[in-house]
Design a protein around this motif. Structure first.
Motif, short mmCIF file in Angstrom:
data_model
loop_
_atom_site.label_atom_id
_atom_site.label_comp_id
_atom_site.label_asym_id
_atom_site.label_seq_id
_atom_site.Cartn_x
_atom_site.Cartn_y
_atom_site.Cartn_z
N ARG A 1 0.84 -1.21 0.00
CA ARG A 1 0.00 0.00 0.00
C ARG A 1 0.88 1.26 0.00
O ARG A 1 0.38 2.37 -0.02
CB ARG A 1 -0.95 -0.04 1.19
N LYS B 1 -7.71 2.07 10.34
CA LYS B 1 -6.92 1.16 9.50
C LYS B 1 -6.23 1.91 8.35
O LYS B 1 -5.55 1.29 7.55
CB LYS B 1 -7.84 0.08 8.90
N THR B 2 -6.47 3.22 8.24
CA THR B 2 -5.96 3.94 7.06
C THR B 2 -5.29 5.26 7.44
O THR B 2 -5.34 6.23 6.70
CB THR B 2 -7.13 4.26 6.11
N TRP B 3 -4.61 5.30 8.61
CA TRP B 3 -4.01 6.55 9.10
C TRP B 3 -2.99 7.10 8.10
O TRP B 3 -2.88 8.31 7.92
CB TRP B 3 -3.36 6.26 10.46
N GLU C 1 -3.01 6.56 4.91
CA GLU C 1 -3.51 6.54 3.53
C GLU C 1 -4.52 7.63 3.23
O GLU C 1 -4.61 8.11 2.11
CB GLU C 1 -4.09 5.16 3.23
N TYR C 2 -5.30 8.01 4.25
CA TYR C 2 -6.30 9.08 4.02
C TYR C 2 -5.99 10.17 5.02
O TYR C 2 -6.23 10.01 6.22
CB TYR C 2 -7.71 8.52 4.20
N ARG D 1 4.09 8.70 2.27
CA ARG D 1 3.80 7.86 1.11
C ARG D 1 5.13 7.51 0.44
O ARG D 1 6.03 8.35 0.39
CB ARG D 1 2.92 8.62 0.12
#
Ligand code: FAD
Length: 536
Positions: free
Chosen positions: A120, A204-206, A208-209, A235
């Motif tokens: 990811r 679950k997406t700290w 990523e979003y 990223r």
């Protein structure tokens, strides 16, 4: 020369240090002049003068709990802390604080790489993790991601990005703060906060979003003083299969305008990495007649520069392009770039560069020889940290002014003229002349570079550098160009140029600072933001 925190006597200072020792252990609190040597800005243009900003102590907690304890103690004693990650911010103030007497909060012991996900494409790190550490971690595990690093690899993703530092790969990743996602912060009262999805327990997406829900305050912590960042996500670019370079030259001075337009198109379409511009005519600056032409007050005419280029048999401008992808897509993108530019600019020429699979071999990393090649920095371009760029450091270091200008040929010509004329009274004529090329660090703007060296034992030289710096900051602002980053000694000058509507931005940020940190516990003055206590 021992210094004390503002408004504090030596008895209270001794009690403060004792409390710090209780919080982090006696080995991790320093206050002797010798121990504080590494916390001075060794590039300071005001070295050993009253203006030099010096710490009273340094304290190095081991984990987030200890950071909170230190911040709470500082809050009780009303002592300013100056958080640093790896503290290598040379050229922009090094590890030294804005306010003399601050205690440096050295986060080097928070050095855990908490996660690297190569499916990811992100990492979560602590402040003491350096680019070398992250690179090694990825290499040792054979993870399929590539970091984007600044030239010196001993800095940290967190420290560098919080000063809005830059690297050299694809546009999206070069802007290090822009490529961050999710922060954990100790606030000035010692409380712990997470931004974005991190505010949702068990998210679950700290990494990523970045937004979560509601206003996103993450931006306040870059070049700001609203908290101590203890974790941050970044990223990461998926490791590309292949790398390729190519060089394009154009014959006439004015061709630069179209060249830039085409390269903007390629870059904004994510077809190429950092475009590296240059002028082969720089090689002629040793000739006094050409130097006089290139630095002519008001700038030379296009015809004069074209005549000089044609007499020397040199193109006026060049750009080196870099492509990442599969072998086939890097080839297709390079062929496309050649077609686009050569079919539009008469006399433009293309030289194929190198291409090889990634990761690169040591020999490929070391090879940078090409006709007319600018000193492209192969290692950083491929996300391989090093300290090789240290060789550009002259005298006792430098200070930097890097105005952000529009990405157009006309803007570059104007900046050459305006900044060249502004510096005419100083011995820096080589900086801005008709051959000066822009840098394409941030994805959507150019920057010009003024980085005069400083000399510790020559106060007259440093005083002249300070005058030159303050003049270019002011002159650039008159033309709509602002500095992107500055050492504490220049931060107020730079912040003052961002003055739209009676300094509405500064007033807004100072209102926030007064609400969150009125006593200035975290880095008062950083980014030109002063809390009420220190404003006068
Ligand atoms: C020869 C040379 C080449 C360079 N090339 C580049 C380059 O290519 N790109 C580039 O960007 N820079 C470059 N630099 C500048 C500098 O060396 C790097 O930006 C370096 O990464 C910054 O140091 P650092 O990462 O240790 O950050 P730090 O010094 O740790 O942090 C920078 C500042 O951010 C704030 N800060 C840091 N950590 C925290 C935290 N956890 N919480 C709150 N605030 C914090 C502090 O105000 C601190 O002073 C160069 C310098 C030199 C001398």
């Amino acid at each position: 020369m021992a210094v004390l925190p503002p408004d504090m006597d030596s008895a209270a200072f001794a009690r403060l240090l004792e409390e710090f020792r209780g919080a982090v252990g006696a080995d991790w609190v320093w206050s002797s002049e010798e121990d504080l040597g590494p916390y001075r800005d060794s590039f300071s243009p005001v070295w050993n003068t009253d203006e030099e900003r010096r710490a009273s102590a340094a304290v190095a907690p081991a984990d987030v709990g200890e950071v909170q304890a230190v911040v709470r103690i500082a809050h009780r004693y009303k002592v300013p802390l100056y958080p640093i990650s790896t503290g290598k911010n040379f050229g922009y103030g090094g590890p030294a604080p804005n306010v003399t007497g601050s205690v440096v909060l050295d986060l080097k012991r928070l050095n855990r790489i908490l996660e690297v996900d190569d499916k990811r494409h992100f990492a979560l790190v602590e402040p003491g993790v350096s680019y070398f550490d992250l690179y090694r971690h990825i290499e040792e595990r054979g993870l399929k991601v590539m970091i984007d690093c600044p030239d010196p690899g001993w800095g940290s993703p967190i420290g560098n990005s919080l000063d809005r530092g830059v690297g050299y790969t694809m546009p999206f990743y070069r802007d290090h703060y822009g490529a961050s996602c999710g922060l954990e912060v100790v606030l000035p009262n010692g409380e712990l906060m997470r931004t974005g999805m991190g505010a949702l327990p068990g998210a679950k997406t700290w990494q990523e979003y970045r937004y979560g829900f509601g206003p996103d305050p993450a931006g306040l912590f870059a070049q700001g003083n609203f908290g101590v960042v203890t974790k941050m996500g970044f990223r990461l670019m998926p490791l590309p299969e292949h790398y390729r370079t190519g060089l394009i030259t154009v014959p006439r001075r004015r061709d630069f305008v179209r060249l830039v337009e085409h390269v903007n198109f390629l870059s904004d379409s994510s077809m190429c990495g950092e475009p590296v511009y240059g002028s082969p005519l720089q090689a002629l600056l040793g000739d006094p007649d050409f130097a006089a032409l290139a630095t002519k007050p008001g700038g030379p005419s296009d015809a004069e520069m074209d005549a000089a280029a044609s007499a020397a048999g040199l193109p006026s401008w060049q750009v080196e392009l870099q492509f990442f992808g599969s072998e086939a897509t890097t080839k297709a993108n390079w062929e496309y770039a050649k077609d686009l530019i050569l079919s539009d600019i008469p006399g433009a020429q293309a030289v194929d560069g190198e291409h090889f699979p990634l990761p690169a071999t040591e020999a490929q990393l070391a090879n940078t020889s090409q006709p007319y090649r600018t000193a492209i920095k192969r290692r950083a371009a491929l996300g391989v940290p090093s300290l090789g760029m240290w060789r550009v450091v002259r005298d006792d270091g430098h200070v930097g002014f890097f105005p952000v200008i529009p990405r157009s040929g006309e803007a570059v010509f104007e900046a050459q003229r305006v900044l060249g004329d502004a510096l005419r009274e100083f011995p820096f004529r080589s900086y801005f002349n008709a051959t000066t090329a822009p840098l394409h660090w941030h994805p959507f703007t150019f920057q010009m570079v003024f980085a005069p060296s400083v000399k510790r034992n020559d106060p007259a030289h440093n005083e002249m550098v300070n005058r030159a710096m303050r003049k270019v900051v002011a002159v650039a602002a008159e033309h709509g160009w602002g500095d992107y980053r500055a050492a504490p000694v220049y931060q107020d000058d730079v912040a003052a140029t961002y003055s739209f509507n009676g300094h509405a931005l500064r007033r807004f940020l100072e209102q926030l600072k007064d609400a969150i940190d009125p006593d200035g516990i975290i880095a008062p003055g950083r980014g030109g933001i002063w809390p009420r206590r220190f404003r006068s």
